[in-house]
Design a protein around this motif. Structure first.
Motif, PDB file in Angstrom:
ATOM      1  N   ALA A 463     -25.158   8.124 -16.864  1.00 41.75           N
ATOM      2  CA  ALA A 463     -25.123   9.171 -15.830  1.00 41.75           C
ATOM      3  C   ALA A 463     -24.852  10.541 -16.457  1.00 41.75           C
ATOM      4  O   ALA A 463     -25.476  11.546 -16.092  1.00 41.75           O
ATOM      5  N   LYS A 464     -23.963  10.573 -17.429  1.00 37.31           N
ATOM      6  CA  LYS A 464     -23.645  11.851 -18.087  1.00 37.31           C
ATOM      7  C   LYS A 464     -24.863  12.402 -18.821  1.00 37.31           C
ATOM      8  O   LYS A 464     -25.133  13.605 -18.816  1.00 37.31           O
ATOM      9  N   ALA A 465     -25.585  11.484 -19.504  1.00 35.23           N
ATOM     10  CA  ALA A 465     -26.786  11.925 -20.235  1.00 35.23           C
ATOM     11  C   ALA A 465     -27.817  12.469 -19.257  1.00 35.23           C
ATOM     12  O   ALA A 465     -28.483  13.476 -19.524  1.00 35.23           O
ATOM     13  N   VAL A 466     -27.935  11.819 -18.108  1.00 33.52           N
ATOM     14  CA  VAL A 466     -28.898  12.269 -17.098  1.00 33.52           C
ATOM     15  C   VAL A 466     -28.464  13.627 -16.534  1.00 33.52           C
ATOM     16  O   VAL A 466     -29.290  14.535 -16.347  1.00 33.52           O
ATOM     17  N   ALA A 467     -27.163  13.786 -16.315  1.00 35.14           N
ATOM     18  CA  ALA A 467     -26.671  15.063 -15.793  1.00 35.14           C
ATOM     19  C   ALA A 467     -26.976  16.184 -16.790  1.00 35.14           C
ATOM     20  O   ALA A 467     -27.435  17.279 -16.408  1.00 35.14           O
ATOM     21  N   ILE A 475     -36.013  17.263 -22.875  1.00 32.93           N
ATOM     22  CA  ILE A 475     -35.066  16.219 -23.329  1.00 32.93           C
ATOM     23  C   ILE A 475     -35.601  15.624 -24.633  1.00 32.93           C
ATOM     24  O   ILE A 475     -36.801  15.330 -24.725  1.00 32.93           O
ATOM     25  N   ILE A 476     -34.711  15.426 -25.598  1.00 39.15           N
ATOM     26  CA  ILE A 476     -35.103  14.661 -26.798  1.00 39.15           C
ATOM     27  C   ILE A 476     -34.194  13.442 -26.874  1.00 39.15           C
ATOM     28  O   ILE A 476     -32.974  13.568 -26.988  1.00 39.15           O
ATOM     29  N   SER A 509     -36.280   9.871 -17.847  1.00 35.09           N
ATOM     30  CA  SER A 509     -37.641  10.245 -17.434  1.00 35.09           C
ATOM     31  C   SER A 509     -37.683  10.587 -15.940  1.00 35.09           C
ATOM     32  O   SER A 509     -38.478  11.406 -15.506  1.00 35.09           O
ATOM     33  N   LYS A 510     -36.791   9.977 -15.174  1.00 31.34           N
ATOM     34  CA  LYS A 510     -36.774  10.243 -13.726  1.00 31.34           C
ATOM     35  C   LYS A 510     -36.387  11.688 -13.413  1.00 31.34           C
ATOM     36  O   LYS A 510     -36.627  12.173 -12.311  1.00 31.34           O
ATOM     37  N   THR A 511     -35.787  12.377 -14.375  1.00 30.78           N
ATOM     38  CA  THR A 511     -35.443  13.786 -14.120  1.00 30.78           C
ATOM     39  C   THR A 511     -36.710  14.633 -14.005  1.00 30.78           C
ATOM     40  O   THR A 511     -36.663  15.764 -13.538  1.00 30.78           O
TER      41      THR A 511
END
Ligand code: BGC
Length: 748
Positions: A463-467, A475-476, A509-511
């Motif tokens: 979740a933190k990475a997605v945030a 994003i890499i 990827s959903k971001t």
């Protein structure tokens, strides 16, 4: 009396055999032989067998006593120069004949400064950088007293489950031959007697890479023709490159362990190829023949190995404990022992060990700037661009924020890869560090790894990475395998990404943000979904000490990627083994196959097409051999293979126009493949026969010329003779094994 005459005749025969090798034509070669014979003449049977014994030292005092007593010819795994000199001093000054020890170490892809793993080096398709890398490694290792490396590993590897694919140059005999020879030239330098040279060791002889199911150490079933056409050629090239030694492999092939296979060790290696170097067993592979169920006890194992042609016993101590009795009982001839010892002494003379036995550390070379630069260049050239939709890469003009995620972004130990005993992770430059150092003034970098290590299954960090990704412009994600997941004894039944890495990537990827995936691994992983959901994919077989700056410069376009796959990437696990040079089948797949989702209910038996393919995986791999994109685009045109027939002893001379039609300067690997349309036995659909690295500025064109001797098309045919089959051939010149301009030719 009669026995003496037989032994004398055998000795004569051995002398005749020895005189076959070209080295003996030279004055220096003859001088070496004279020294070998002089020394051999002074040795007792026990001292001879002592030379055939290699130990991995445990207690110094115990080792010293054995060395003093002439019971040891070589040691491995000593890398403290003071310790090396102390034990060498005992050999030279305190043993009866003063024969120096040969000090060995696995210097596989660097010693202190770590290069990309060999599979990554093969992806450069650049023998020059590979040779430089091996020279660099030799200089560093020899500065600690190592003079013999157990490399290159030139096993053909067509199964990514096998962890040792990481140490190989991949699936292709030609590429492996070229890269293996380059490593040998690098390790051995201009002269073996240069104190900065290492004796190379071609391993593992032979067919080890074909282990059943990819399970390390397992049995292989390679018939002689396949052995000769696919598995042996890199070893023949090693002999031609002057490789100083060979190592037998752990596997049994069709029931015969390599360590007792006199057909390959004597008939092929010695009689056919005239190899006059030294053959060492693999680690305890002599005594393991008991476990194989091939030998009754250590005496039997020692006899079978020495009679088959293994000169030195790596640590099993079967030779030192049993051979003297075997000679006395007549199960092993004195001549066999003498030949083995000749091979060992010859190598010691060639290395100049009698003149300069001690470590010569004139300058500090480890991690020096020049070496870091070689490692960086090798890493740059080893990275493969697998996908780049809508020119997601390079990030050159991007400003704003980059979210860096994934367990391999900042994993200094893991990116070094397998077989790193000496390189220290404190010298590693990771991608995260390099991005910050080199591009941190241009972009803001937020680092949220999401997972702690590649096998991490915990979803708590995702979740933190997605945030973080939500706040970024791009994003890499750095994914892959920890070093421990490939290499010796590290086979996997599932070669997909481990842990929750795919879940992490899905969430990122959903971001909807542009997603660049960088994979660092020891094998070609099955990354079908990951490639699908990423906008761009860079693949880096564990890139070594300088992987970070190499990858950062590629991401930002300072360096244009040029690596090509040295091995086929499967789309699905069940496609393994999948390699491009498969034999032509009677029912090859074509583009008309009906795939599983297209098959109507109650479809007729033959409606899907009676051809060789998987209903659920299609006809192609995910990425073929020789594949790799660039930030620019290359156009091929005007292949001018002259029409008409070419004699079997002629040259295939042709050229092609290559244009850099894109927006960046770049390097293309121009590849040449050939198919023999009808042979005395079925032949591969395509075989790589040549390649060139060509750098072109944007807009630049060049004619690229090749001259391939027709003899390169030879193979072992129906009658088990080696030669070129007259008839029709097709040639392709192009950017990978999957496409290219083609032309037909005929050989008479
Ligand atoms: C490996 C070899 C290696 C040797 C010495 C064995 O287990 O198979 O490749 O050279 O150990 O370390």
């Amino acid at each position: 009396m009669r026995k003496n005459r037989i032994l004398a005749a055998m000795a004569m025969a051995a002398m005749t055999f020895v005189s076959c090798s070209t080295d003996y034509e030279t004055k220096a070669g003859r001088e070496t032989e004279r020294k070998v014979e002089d020394l051999l003449g002074k040795m007792t049977l026990e001292e001879k067998i002592g030379q055939m014994n290699q130990l991995s030292p445990w207690d110094f005092g115990e080792l010293a006593a054995k060395v003093r007593n002439g019971e040891v010819g070589s040691i491995l795994n000593y890398t403290d120069p003071e310790l090396v000199d102390s034990i060498q001093r005992i050999a030279v000054e305190e043993s009866r004949l003063g024969i120096p020890l040969l000090v060995a170490r696995d210097v596989v892809h660097g010693y202190k400064t770590i290069l990309p793993i060999p599979l990554g080096q093969a992806a450069t398709f650049n023998p020059e950088i590979v040779e430089k890398g091996a020279r660099m490694a030799a200089t560093e290792a020899s500065s600690d007293g190592v003079r013999w490396t157990f490399a290159p590993m030139i096993d053909i590897a067509r199964d990514p489950r096998w962890g040792r694919i990481a140490e190989s140059c991949g699936e292709d005999p030609y590429l492996t031959s070229v890269m293996g020879a380059a490593m040998i030239r690098g390790f051995q330098g201009d002269s073996l007697s240069d104190p900065s040279s290492l004796a190379a060791c071609a391993k593992h002889f032979v067919a080890y890479g074909a282990a059943e199911g990819g399970r390390d150490y397992n049995s292989t079933y390679i018939p002689e023709r396949l052995l000769r056409n696919v598995y042996l050629p890199p070893f023949k090239s090693a002999v031609d490159a002057g490789c100083a030694s060979f190592m037998t492999s752990f596997n049994d092939n069709d029931g015969v362990p390599s360590t007792a296979n006199s057909f390959v060790l004597r008939n092929i290696l010695r009689d056919e190829w005239k190899f006059d170097g030294m053959v060492v067993s693999d680690w305890t592979s002599i005594s393991e023949m008991i476990v194989h169920g091939f030998c009754t006890d250590a005496t039997d194992a020692a006899e079978k190995a020495v009679n088959a042609g293994v000169d030195m016993d790596m640590v099993s101590e079967a030779y030192i404990n049993h051979l003297a009795a075997s000679v006395k009982e007549g199960n092993v001839s004195m001549n066999t022992i003498d030949d083995a010892v000749r091979n060992i002494l010859r190598l010691k003379f060639r290395l100049g060990l009698f003149e300069s036995p001690y470590v010569s550390t004139s300058q500090e070379v480890k991690y020096c700037d020049e070496h870091l630069e070689i490692a960086r260049k090798a890493a740059e050239q080893s990275v493969i661009l697998l996908k780049n939709s809508q020119e997601t890469l390079p990030l050159s003009d991007r400003t704003g924020t980059i979210a860096v995620a994934g367990p391999m972004a900042d994993a200094p130990y893991e990116q070094l890869g397998t077989w790193v005993f000496d390189g220290e992770k404190s010298y590693t430059q990771t991608p995260l560090e390099a991005l910050r150092a080199l591009y941190g003034d241009k972009v803001d970098i937020i680092y949220e790894p999401g997972l702690c290590y590649s096998r991490d299954k915990s979803m708590s960090g995702i979740a933190k990475a997605v945030a973080a990704a939500g706040k970024a412009d791009v994003i890499i994600a750095f994914l892959g395998e920890e070093a421990i997941l490939s290499g010796e004894a590290h086979s996997l039944a599932n070669v997909e990404l481990q842990g929750a890495q795919t879940e992490l990537l899905r969430a990122l990827s959903k971001t909807g943000k542009p997603l660049v995936t960088v994979i660092m691994a020891g094998r070609p992983l099955v990354i079908t979904e990951e490639a699908e959901i990423s906008d761009a994919v860079l693949y880096s077989f564990h890139p070594g000490t300088m992987g970070g700056p190499a990858i950062a410069d590629i991401l930002f376009g300072k360096v244009n990627p040029s690596g090509k796959t040295p091995v086929t990437f499967p789309r699905m696990l069940g496609q393994i083994p999948v390699y491009y040079a498969q034999n032509q089948t009677g029912r090859p797949a074509n583009a008309e196959e009906m795939l599983i989702e297209e098959i109507p209910v109650e479809a007729g038996q033959t409606s899907v097409g009676c051809r060789s393919f998987y209903l659920d995986a299609g006809t192609s791999p995910l990425f073929p051999f020789g594949y790799g994109l660039s930030y620019t685009s290359f156009e091929y045109s005007g292949l001018d293979l002259p029409a008409g027939s070419i004699p079997r002893d002629g040259e295939l001379t042709f050229s092609v126009n290559l244009k850099n039609a894109g927006k960046h300067d770049g390097t293309e690997i121009v590849q040449v493949y050939v198919q023999d349309k009808a042979g005395s036995v079925t032949r591969p659909v395509k075989e790589l026969k040549a390649f060139q690295r060509i750098f072109l500025k944007k807009g630049e064109s060049r004619r690229v010329s090749f001259s391939v001797p027709v003899s390169e098309l030879a193979f072992w045919g129906y009658d088990m003779k080696y030669g070129v089959d007259p008839g029709d051939f097709t040639l392709w010149v192009g950017t990978s094994s999957a496409n290219g301009l083609s032309a037909d030719f005929n050989v008479y």
